[in-house]
Scaffold this active site. Structure first.
Site, PDB file in Angstrom:
ATOM      1  N   CYS A 161       0.865  -1.186   0.000  1.00  0.00           N
ATOM      2  CA  CYS A 161       0.000   0.000   0.000  1.00  0.00           C
ATOM      3  C   CYS A 161       0.899   1.233   0.000  1.00  0.00           C
ATOM      4  CB  CYS A 161      -0.971  -0.016   1.182  1.00  0.00           C
ATOM      5  SG  CYS A 161      -0.188  -0.021   2.814  1.00  0.00           S
TER       6      CYS A 161
ATOM      7  N   ASN B 254       2.270   1.420   4.392  1.00  0.00           N
ATOM      8  CA  ASN B 254       2.589   0.145   5.067  1.00  0.00           C
ATOM      9  C   ASN B 254       2.269   0.199   6.571  1.00  0.00           C
ATOM     10  OD1 ASN B 254       5.514  -2.020   5.593  1.00  0.00           O
ATOM     11  ND2 ASN B 254       3.426  -2.595   5.171  1.00  0.00           N
TER      12      ASN B 254
ATOM     13  N   CYS C 197      -1.443   0.681   7.372  1.00  0.00           N
ATOM     14  CA  CYS C 197      -2.887   0.375   7.470  1.00  0.00           C
ATOM     15  C   CYS C 197      -3.249  -0.854   6.637  1.00  0.00           C
ATOM     16  CB  CYS C 197      -3.727   1.572   7.024  1.00  0.00           C
ATOM     17  SG  CYS C 197      -3.541   3.027   8.089  1.00  0.00           S
ATOM     18  N   ARG C 198      -3.388  -0.683   5.322  1.00  0.00           N
ATOM     19  CA  ARG C 198      -3.958  -1.752   4.496  1.00  0.00           C
ATOM     20  C   ARG C 198      -3.035  -2.952   4.295  1.00  0.00           C
ATOM     21  NH1 ARG C 198      -5.138   2.184  -0.320  1.00  0.00           N
ATOM     22  NH2 ARG C 198      -3.261   3.064   0.617  1.00  0.00           N
ATOM     23  N   SER C 199      -1.775  -2.713   3.910  1.00  0.00           N
ATOM     24  CA  SER C 199      -0.929  -3.880   3.590  1.00  0.00           C
ATOM     25  C   SER C 199      -0.542  -4.722   4.814  1.00  0.00           C
ATOM     26  CB  SER C 199       0.286  -3.489   2.749  1.00  0.00           C
ATOM     27  OG  SER C 199       1.141  -2.596   3.414  1.00  0.00           O
TER      28      SER C 199
ATOM     29  N   ASP D   1      -8.252   3.856   0.908  1.00  0.00           N
ATOM     30  CA  ASP D   1      -7.298   4.361   1.899  1.00  0.00           C
ATOM     31  C   ASP D   1      -8.085   4.904   3.105  1.00  0.00           C
ATOM     32  OD1 ASP D   1      -5.480   5.783   3.374  1.00  0.00           O
ATOM     33  OD2 ASP D   1      -4.570   6.808   1.662  1.00  0.00           O
TER      34      ASP D   1
HETATM   35  P1  4NP Z   1      -1.807   2.793   4.098  1.00  0.00           P
HETATM   36  O1  4NP Z   1      -2.507   4.123   4.676  1.00  0.00           O
HETATM   37  O2  4NP Z   1      -1.252   3.154   2.740  1.00  0.00           O
HETATM   38  O3  4NP Z   1      -2.963   1.833   3.985  1.00  0.00           O
HETATM   39  O4  4NP Z   1      -0.750   2.385   5.088  1.00  0.00           O
HETATM   40  C1  4NP Z   1      -1.875   5.358   4.714  1.00  0.00           C
HETATM   41  C2  4NP Z   1      -0.928   5.622   5.678  1.00  0.00           C
HETATM   42  C3  4NP Z   1      -0.328   6.865   5.739  1.00  0.00           C
HETATM   43  C4  4NP Z   1      -0.676   7.852   4.816  1.00  0.00           C
HETATM   44  C5  4NP Z   1      -1.620   7.575   3.841  1.00  0.00           C
HETATM   45  C6  4NP Z   1      -2.217   6.320   3.785  1.00  0.00           C
HETATM   46  N1  4NP Z   1      -0.080   9.134   4.900  1.00  0.00           N
HETATM   47  O5  4NP Z   1      -0.436  10.002   4.091  1.00  0.00           O
HETATM   48  O6  4NP Z   1       0.791   9.360   5.765  1.00  0.00           O
END
Ligand code: 4NP
Length: 160
Positions: A9, A12, A14-16, A126
């Protein structure tokens, strides 16, 4: 030899990591944990070294899944190291393939939602800037997609 899966993602956190831990959880439940090896990474460097997001951990915990991991960035070497690379959304897919300008590894990279059977989503949304509902939805969608992915991997196991 186990089949090596990498979930990717943006951050790294939340989703992955959710996909990675859910995949391990489902494989353990089905008695095939030894058949796969899972890892996760982010296309960005924003959260390198961080644990999974607290809100994401809470949503997973409500479904009986503990999220473990430490964020790292996706690197070119991952193309060789893994058998299949799962992008959570279209931006992730594009950013991964940007590191493979010759298209050598294109067939190893797939969209996570291609494996979902009960959700029409094209992307795992997201959840970072939203509320608890978004985090719960990510878990539901990933339980579906990881279930389909595990079935696919086990069906093809003799080929690997
Ligand atoms: P992820 O979520 O890609 O599922 O880990 C996010 C984590 C951090 C951010 C965006 C999405 N950020 O903008 O910091």
């Amino acid at each position: 030899m186990s089949y090596k899966l990498l979930f990717v993602c943006l951050g790294n956190i939340c989703r992955s990591p959710s996909a990675e831990n859910i995949m391990n959880h489902l494989a353990s439940q089905r008695g095939c944990a030894n058949a796969i090896a899972c890892d996760s990474a982010g296309t960005s460097s924003y959260h390198i070294g961080a644990s999974p997001d607290r809100r994401m951990r809470l949503a997973a915990k409500e479904r009986g899944i503990d999220l473990q991991g430490e964020a790292r960035q996706f690197i070119r070497e991952d193309f060789e190291k893994f058998d299949l690379i799962l992008a959570m959304d279209r931006d992730n897919y594009r950013d991964i393939l940007r590191l493979d300008p010759e298209g050598k590894y294109k067939d190893k990279v797939r969209m996570m939602c291609d494996f979902a059977t009960n959700h029409p989503d094209k992307d795992v949304p997201d959840p970072y800037y939203g509320g608890a509902d978004g985090f719960n939805y990510v878990i539901d969608l990933l339980l579906d997609a990881c279930g389909g992915l595990l079935e696919e991997v086990m069906k093809n196991q003799d080929k690997y």
